[in-house]
Design a protein around this motif. Structure first.
Motif, short mmCIF file in Angstrom:
data_model
loop_
_atom_site.label_atom_id
_atom_site.label_comp_id
_atom_site.label_asym_id
_atom_site.label_seq_id
_atom_site.Cartn_x
_atom_site.Cartn_y
_atom_site.Cartn_z
N TRP A 1 1.63 11.00 2.74
CA TRP A 1 2.26 9.86 3.43
C TRP A 1 1.22 8.77 3.56
CZ3 TRP A 1 7.21 9.18 3.79
CH2 TRP A 1 7.73 8.19 4.64
N SER A 2 1.49 7.61 3.01
CA SER A 2 0.46 6.59 2.84
C SER A 2 0.65 5.35 3.71
CB SER A 2 0.38 6.17 1.37
OG SER A 2 0.02 7.27 0.56
N PHE A 3 1.59 5.35 4.61
CA PHE A 3 1.83 4.17 5.44
C PHE A 3 0.84 4.14 6.60
CE2 PHE A 3 5.71 5.03 3.18
CZ PHE A 3 6.10 3.76 2.77
N GLY A 4 0.12 3.04 6.72
CA GLY A 4 -0.91 2.92 7.73
C GLY A 4 -2.25 3.44 7.23
N ARG A 5 -2.24 4.63 6.71
CA ARG A 5 -3.42 5.21 6.07
C ARG A 5 -2.96 6.32 5.13
NH1 ARG A 5 -5.31 10.05 7.85
NH2 ARG A 5 -4.37 10.96 9.72
#
Length: 245
Positions: A86-90
């Motif tokens: 999961w790549s949202f935000g980091r």
């Protein structure tokens, strides 16, 4: 579809799909089990009602991506569902992805139906956490037969009083967002019946040429199952403009 008696019925229910945002309900369940209700509460409306990807990432972070993935498999018993990245935000990468499983987040209609069956059957969480998660999943978009929104597709054609008491979370990957072979809508939830029982249902439509028809089909399928189980001959599932009418 799973009835309150535990019977599973479906077509291609074990075929894996990209999970999209439908599994944010699972991540929220894992967070309140592993980190507590109070920790998850500030993030829940953004994660479930608004399907915000950054809030969902923060929800994952409450327990950690590996803990959420393991809880889904080992505690919830959803063995065909995985949270890999999961790549949202980091950037978050689970051990399963590093071990060669790849970064695709996957689930099946059967697993999503099992999640809601176990939630409504008090087999997933303790009573306080169960009641809390059910309340949160009643605050997701409801949809309407006259204006079918993607986020509320599953419940859009149910009688309004039934839809108001149902739980669900949708996920959608519309045209333009990703590769054609990933395009889909997946919606799953628990629907009450007049008898006081309920059924859990997951509907997936993928790779269709007309995305609007896919969204409409999800709501139509859920409505037809409801009509059959409720023995409701008067309620109409069809609306003007349907490809099935």
């Amino acid at each position: 579809m799973i009835t309150s008696g535990g019977d599973l019925h479906g077509v291609n229910q074990n075929r894996q799909h990209t999970s999209a945002s439908a599994v944010k309900a699972l991540w929220t369940a894992a967070a309140i089990q592993l980190a507590g209700i109070d920790a998850a509460a500030p993030l829940v409306r953004a994660t479930l009602a608004h399907s915000d990807n950054h809030a969902a990432g923060q929800m994952i972070d409450l327990a950690g991506i590996d803990a959420v993935d393991e809880w889904t498999r080992d505690s919830a018993g959803l063995t065909s569902t995985r949270l890999a990245c999961w790549s949202f935000g980091r950037r978050r990468i689970a051990r399963s992805a590093l071990d060669g499983g790849g970064c695709g987040n996957r689930t099946t209609a059967a697993d999503m139906a099992r999640f809601y069956a176990r939630l409504h059957g008090d087999q997933l969480l303790d009573p306080e956490r169960t009641a809390t998660l059910i309340a949160w999943l009643r605050d997701t978009p409801r949809g309407s037969a006259s204006a079918v929104g993607v986020g509320g597709a599953l419940l859009a054609r149910l009688p309004p009083a039934v839809a108001a008491e149902a739980t669900h979370k949708a996920g959608w990957l519309p045209p333009g967002c990703c590769r054609n072979d990933h395009r889909l809508i997946i919606d799953a939830g628990g629907v009450p019946l007049p008898s006081g029982e309920w059924f859990a249902i997951a509907a997936v439509a993928d790779r269709g040429r007309n995305y609007d028809h896919s969204v409409r089909w999800v709501g139509y399928a859920a409505c037809r199952v409801y009509k059959y189980l409720a023995a409701d001959r008067l309620h109409r599932c069809e609306i003007p403009g349907d490809p099935v009418s």
